[in-house]
Design a protein around this motif. Structure first.
Motif, PDB file in Angstrom:
ATOM      1  N   ASP A   1       0.795  -1.223   0.000  1.00  0.00           N
ATOM      2  CA  ASP A   1       0.000   0.000   0.000  1.00  0.00           C
ATOM      3  C   ASP A   1       0.829   1.275   0.000  1.00  0.00           C
ATOM      4  O   ASP A   1       0.517   2.233  -0.696  1.00  0.00           O
ATOM      5  CB  ASP A   1      -0.911   0.013   1.237  1.00  0.00           C
ATOM      6  N   GLU A   2       1.905   1.289   0.816  1.00  0.00           N
ATOM      7  CA  GLU A   2       2.636   2.547   0.982  1.00  0.00           C
ATOM      8  C   GLU A   2       3.582   2.863  -0.177  1.00  0.00           C
ATOM      9  O   GLU A   2       4.295   3.861  -0.136  1.00  0.00           O
ATOM     10  CB  GLU A   2       3.368   2.566   2.322  1.00  0.00           C
ATOM     11  N   ALA A   3       3.614   2.007  -1.211  1.00  0.00           N
ATOM     12  CA  ALA A   3       4.448   2.297  -2.380  1.00  0.00           C
ATOM     13  C   ALA A   3       3.715   3.290  -3.284  1.00  0.00           C
ATOM     14  O   ALA A   3       2.544   3.093  -3.591  1.00  0.00           O
ATOM     15  CB  ALA A   3       4.752   1.015  -3.146  1.00  0.00           C
ATOM     16  N   PRO A   4       4.394   4.383  -3.702  1.00  0.00           N
ATOM     17  CA  PRO A   4       3.698   5.409  -4.483  1.00  0.00           C
ATOM     18  C   PRO A   4       3.092   4.879  -5.787  1.00  0.00           C
ATOM     19  O   PRO A   4       2.069   5.371  -6.239  1.00  0.00           O
ATOM     20  CB  PRO A   4       4.786   6.448  -4.767  1.00  0.00           C
TER      21      PRO A   4
ATOM     22  N   SER B   1       2.003   1.794  -6.276  1.00  0.00           N
ATOM     23  CA  SER B   1       1.230   0.559  -6.089  1.00  0.00           C
ATOM     24  C   SER B   1      -0.009   0.561  -6.981  1.00  0.00           C
ATOM     25  O   SER B   1      -0.466  -0.484  -7.423  1.00  0.00           O
ATOM     26  CB  SER B   1       0.859   0.376  -4.618  1.00  0.00           C
TER      27      SER B   1
END
Lengths: 517, 311
Positions: free
Chosen positions: A131-134, A136
């Motif tokens: 989720d926290e990957a830009p 994603s």
């Protein structure tokens, strides 16, 4: 650099000048002759990388170094029109169109000597699905991965997904060793290991980052350089002077105003490379009276784009038509931007809810001299049709917040594409599913959303092109934002730099670059 | 430790607490979400929410403030959102650079001001005094980024004695690279120092002890050094001390122009990217520098001027 070295630099510069003035003019992109091996290249950039772990950053300063250290399954071609093999040699979609199979090359090795396998690919994509990957959002379509053997990986998608090969060329989907080679994410961030043309060497945070040649790179006879050093020089004038004094060989993004003086320097080449950057003026279509399409049309007809291009960008750019830039295969060149015509603009405004004009605000980013000048020109243009524009100055973080919350009237912005498939920018710029509410304009069109979905699930590129043409027409008719310019990537570099040709998506392709002795 | 020193140190505590608190709330009240900035405008809202949670930004402001204070109490400055590394490790790289820049520029400023001020004081209408007046007027009106760019143009490019910005490796090369930025920073405080020193020296010259020294037949050089400068130095020290704050803020601009990787350029990056922990840590350190310099100024003051001893 010491005083002695600087003086040597001047001497070297004089020598180079003497040499280049003797040689006959050949390829405009370089005066560096035939490719040679070896050398240490210094590149000055305005910004510093933030992280070299592929799934973490979203800034170009990081992305373009990640692409030198890591490989992706596919790679965008230099002109941005097609996808080429890289770690994967071939790929195919299943008959039911719900999965893609990629076949990996067997001669690729990580910088620590370990061969690249399908397990590494699976681990890498999983990092970008967090989720926290830009980025994603771009892998959201993947529902599962199978690794039938070490050189094969199968991706299952939730819908037929034509952009998939382009998605696998995204830097965030770069292949890292499974479990970060046993290092753990933090240690890996300190010393990243990829399979790309260059190996990570050292990083003095705040000043410079060095990568060195990967001797075992699978692409034969590359890279040519021994090492590349990226130095951070925030000030554009200082970057230009460092190039002039021979302390760096490539200056990324010289100021537009400095280009003509740089072109006069005998030892320096200035080149504009096609890029996917589109600069636009967006309007909040949910605020009165900008919700009225006639008002937005009037604004687009009243802005003298040519004058802005000349005064602010010093002519370095092209007047924009369609919101999809010309490096995209889906670009529709038949769509032209509104022509500057005050009478037509007045007529459009007369048909609107505010025939006599109104007051509005353009937000610009503090410190962005170009945006400030553009806003002033737009202000005087719109005054001619009775629109009174205030210019509001906000810092970058505040302007981003205002745009996302819809708390603005008009503002300038730009976008580039990260993959070479039109799907990304269509969703970002035209649909409200891209996270940015159609370039922050909050424009909604169920018809357009449906077309975008059909286009991404259609395999035939010809058929997709027709759908994208329709989408471009809908945007042109509704003017939720005004595409202003297609802006090239400008670089100035020393004449002994050869083979430097950044791609449409910005990739430097430094493995092809050489330094003439 | 003398009681007045303990008293001064205790006074520094509320000052530092104020700096920490004000910078905390200023940053948190500024528009803009660090998680959104880190992820870019294309990232999905789910990504932003996940990162906000990871960074603890979804907690209430009060609880974030308390946990920040608690963290500081344990000497933990936190992790930078932007640089993805601990702030202590970033400080270890950046702080020495800025301190070196500040010390170097203070040395340059003092060594330029003393001869200029004494010449202006002894010959108030001489050529030097007039040149100094003109210089002061020009340099005070010119912004430091302009002065810096001009110095780069003339001494970094036209006559390439110094590097045109940047911070190379090696002690000698680095010191050499710091000279132009230090000169630029020094130039911004020289006018104030020269004026203060000159006024104090003129006052000294008209005092009775100087008249007495002259009547004793002491040489003019000896009078200047032993009687006049020594007394005027007191005001010089206090001006220099007060200017520590402006040197620190000057670093913000100068490091940007000269591409020097110090605290100033890091603070700038932090502000633009809403890197809360980084901005708060930089402000705290700059605050500490100013507090320490003021304290030191008081000590030197007391040493030079027996009337000001604080016991």
């Amino acid at each position: 650099m010491t005083r002695i070295n600087s003086l040597c630099g001047v001497a070297l510069l004089a020598t180079v000048m003497a040499l280049t003035s003797c040689s006959s003019s050949g390829d405009t992109s370089s005066g560096a002759g035939q490719p040679t091996m070896g050398g240490h290249l210094m590149m000055a950039r305005g910004a510093e990388a933030t992280s070299l772990v592929p799934s973490i950053p979203q800034d170009n300063a990081s992305i373009w170094i990640i692409e030198e250290i890591f490989d992706t399954l596919t790679v965008p071609s230099q002109d941005g029109k097609s996808v080429e093999p890289s770690l994967a040699t071939k790929w195919e979609q299943s008959p039911d169109q719900l999965s893609w199979t990629f076949h990996l090359r067997d001669d690729a090795k990580f910088h620590n000597g370990v061969p690249v396998t399908s397990a590494d690919v699976k681990f890498s994509i999983e990092q970008n699905q967090k989720d926290e990957a830009p980025f994603s959002f771009i892998d959201e379509v993947i529902t599962g991965m199978d690794t039938p053997d070490v050189h094969t990986i199968v991706f299952h998608t939730k819908a037929p997904w034509a952009p998939f090969p382009a998605v696998m060329g995204l830097f965030a989907n770069s292949v890292v060793p499974a479990n970060y080679g046993g290092l753990g994410p933090d240690a890996f961030a300190e010393h990243p290991i990829g399979s790309g043309p260059f190996k990570f060497d050292s990083w003095n945070k705040g000043s410079s980052l060095t990568i060195v040649k990967n001797d075992g790179y699978w692409k034969k006879d590359t890279p040519r350089l021994d090492s590349v050093e990226f130095t951070v020089v925030p000030d554009g004038n200082t970057r230009s002077t460092r190039l002039a004094s021979g302390q760096v060989q490539i200056n990324e993004y010289p100021a537009n105003s400095s280009v003509s003086s740089l072109e006069k320097q005998p030892n320096v080449t200035v080149n504009s490379f096609d890029s996917s950057l589109v600069e636009y003026l967006t309007m909040n279509t949910q605020r009165k009276p900008l919700d009225d399409v006639n008002v937005r049309k009037a604004i687009s007809q009243a802005i003298d784009k040519q004058a802005i291009l000349k005064a602010v960008l010093y002519g370095h750019g092209q007047l924009a038509g369609s919101f999809l830039d010309p490096t995209s295969w889906a670009h529709d060149s038949s769509i032209q931007g509104a022509t500057y015509d005050i009478d037509a603009a007045k007529k459009s405004l007369a048909q609107s809810s505010v025939p006599k004009g109104f007051s509005t605000t353009i937000n610009v980013t503090a410190g962005d001299q170009n945006a400030a000048s553009e806003a002033q020109l737009v202000q005087s243009d719109l005054a001619k049709i009775g629109i009174n524009v205030q210019i509001g100055i906000l810092d970058p973080a505040a302007i981003l917040a205002a745009k996302l919350q819809g708390n603005f009237d008009m503002t300038f912005a730009h976008y580039t594409t990260d993959i070479i498939d039109p799907d990304e920018n269509v969703r970002f710029a035209a649909t409200d599913s891209g996270g940015t509410f159609a370039n922050f304009s909050r424009f909604t069109s169920p018809e357009l959303d449906q077309l975008a979905t059909t286009a991404s699930s259609t395999s035939d590129q010809g058929a997709r092109k027709k759908i994208y043409d329709q989408i471009q027409q809908i945007v042109a008719d509704n003017v939720p934002f005004i595409p202003l310019f297609y802006v090239p990537g400008i670089y100035s570099y020393s004449k002994n730099v050869g083979g430097f040709h950044p791609g449409a998506t910005g990739n430097y392709f430094l493995e092809n670059v050489w330094l003439a002795k | 430790m003398p009681r007045w020193l303990i008293h001064r140190l205790l006074l520094a505590v509320p000052v530092i607490w104020g700096v920490v608190t004000i910078s905390f709330f200023l940053m948190h009240f500024a528009h803009g979400d660090p998680a959104r900035i880190a992820l870019g405008d294309k990232a999905s809202d789910a990504s932003v929410a996940a990162l906000r949670h990871q960074w603890g930004l979804d907690a209430s402001l009060a609880s974030q403030y308390w946990s920040y204070l608690g963290q500081l109490f344990h000497g933990n400055l936190g992790t930078s959102f932007y640089y993805h590394s601990t702030i202590v490790s970033l400080m270890a790289e950046r702080l020495p650079v800025t301190l070196a820049l500040m010390v170097l520029s203070a040395i340059f400023a003092v060594s330029a001001s003393i001869p200029l001020a004494s010449r202006s004081a002894t010959q108030p209408n001489g050529l030097v005094a007039q040149a100094v007046r003109l210089f002061n007027a020009v340099i005070q009106g010119a912004p430091t980024f302009l002065v810096g760019s001009l110095l780069i143009l003339f001494l970094g490019v036209r006559i390439a004695i110094f590097p045109a910005g940047g911070y190379p490796n090696g002690f000698g090369a680095r010191t050499w690279a710091l000279i132009l930025p230090a000169v630029t920073m020094a130039l911004s405080i020289v006018p104030l120092l020269v004026r203060g020193l000159r006024a104090a020296m003129i006052e000294s010259y008209s005092s009775e002890y100087v008249t007495f020294a002259q009547s004793k037949g002491l040489g003019s050089g000896r009078i200047r050094r032993r009687y006049v400068l020594r007394n005027a130095g007191i005001s010089g020290v206090s001006i220099l001390g007060i200017q520590a704050g402006s040197l620190a803020s000057g670093a913000l601009v100068i490091e940007q122009v000269f591409a020097i990787p110090g605290m100033g350029s890091m603070l700038m990056t932090g502000i633009l990217n809403r890197d809360y922990a980084l901005v708060q840590a930089c402000t705290l350190v700059f605050g500490l520098i100013v507090v320490v310099v003021y304290l030191f100024t008081d000590l030197v003051y007391a040493r030079l001027d027996p009337r000001a001893r604080l016991s």
